[in-house]
Design an enzyme around this catalytic site. Sequence first.
Site, short mmCIF file in Angstrom:
data_model
loop_
_atom_site.label_atom_id
_atom_site.label_comp_id
_atom_site.label_asym_id
_atom_site.label_seq_id
_atom_site.Cartn_x
_atom_site.Cartn_y
_atom_site.Cartn_z
N ASP A 56 0.86 -1.19 0.00
CA ASP A 56 0.00 0.00 0.00
C ASP A 56 0.90 1.24 0.00
OD1 ASP A 56 -2.29 1.67 0.18
OD2 ASP A 56 -3.30 0.20 1.46
N GLY A 110 4.24 1.29 -2.04
CA GLY A 110 4.23 1.56 -3.47
C GLY A 110 2.86 2.03 -3.92
N ASP A 111 2.75 2.27 -5.21
CA ASP A 111 1.53 2.78 -5.82
C ASP A 111 0.97 1.71 -6.74
OD1 ASP A 111 -0.46 4.06 -7.24
OD2 ASP A 111 0.74 5.83 -7.73
N PHE A 112 -0.21 1.16 -6.41
CA PHE A 112 -0.73 0.06 -7.22
C PHE A 112 -1.19 0.49 -8.62
CE2 PHE A 112 -4.53 0.42 -4.10
CZ PHE A 112 -5.15 1.42 -4.83
N HIS A 125 -14.02 -0.89 -4.75
CA HIS A 125 -15.19 0.00 -4.63
C HIS A 125 -14.79 1.46 -4.43
CE1 HIS A 125 -15.82 0.00 0.06
NE2 HIS A 125 -14.55 0.16 -0.26
#
Length: 369
Positions: free
Chosen positions: A231, A257-259, A276
Amino acid sequence: MPPAPTPPQADAATAPATTAPEASASKVSASEASTSGQSMEMLRLLSGFQQSQALYALAKLGVATALHDGPMTVGELAKATETDADALGRLLHILSGIGVVTHRGEHGFALTPLGSTLVADVPGSVRDMAIMWMETHYAPFSELVTTVRTGTPAATAHFGQSFAEWLGTHPEHLPVMASAMANLTYGPKDAALAGYRLPPGEVVADIGGADGSVLARLLADEPGRRGIVFDMEHVVSTAHARLAGQGLADRIEVRAGDFFEDVPAADVYLLSTVLHDWDDVSCGRILGRIAEAAPHGARLVVVETVLSEGDEPHPSKLLDLTMLGMVSGHERRETEFATLFAGAGFTLDRRVPGPVDSPFAILEATLTR
């Protein structure tokens, strides 16, 4: 000429003229009563904002927690929680009307099972969720009219930036948000996860895993498997303490990190109440990064509420209201999930429904291309 009617006949002849107004009045009275009842029900719904704040006060000030060990007088409670006795007594009397506390003697109160859900650090608690909602969601919902008019999330209109961006600049809210997510994990979400086993695979990556609560829950009794909680740095930093506290720090790695950019390689990917939060295009990017990092045949496990059909009351509808006000995402129907998955090369295999007292379901898919 027919004979004049006898008095009884005369009464019968005139009866319609005399009873019709009475019948009409009865119908009007019933109609008014029905309308009055509907008006009162609508007023009860409209007063929800006040009840939310009252419950928040009970949670935030530690009143529910203080009552956990047994009934107390208002004076004892006020001293224990450093609150005003008169205001506290009035608040508790009010909340007795919605089943949160109950009177004990002339000046005492006790928690009900419903009120016990606002106690700190007990199974089934939603105390931190109550605090998080009232401190991060309550004010933005004043802009819901803007959302309906323009499609812009109320949070964006209120904060002047997206909710995620605002959180990044207000880290003081992150601990309670992490605890609130843990409330879900060990409450309604836990009910859906009870007895569930992840698909086979040595390494399980929890993408958008926050403090790692869900992954820890699923891997606790599977010592042969390793995990990765992934995350943003300011979010995932809370995972270290939780995993260490559960004795899982040696098997579950924490990565920042950045997904939207890239994700770790794994055999099984877990997305728990992540999709969601995002619109379809953004979800496609997240799933696309997973497909790029995953081997053919990798499994995808998605834990989400699945939007119900029809008019029936269902928690997914209220959760979708939260999404409408706070982010660009939304709750989805099963067919919508299948379409999202297919766009990234995943085939929906099955849906594992949660129990009736949980709004969550588990969707499993396989990377087939």
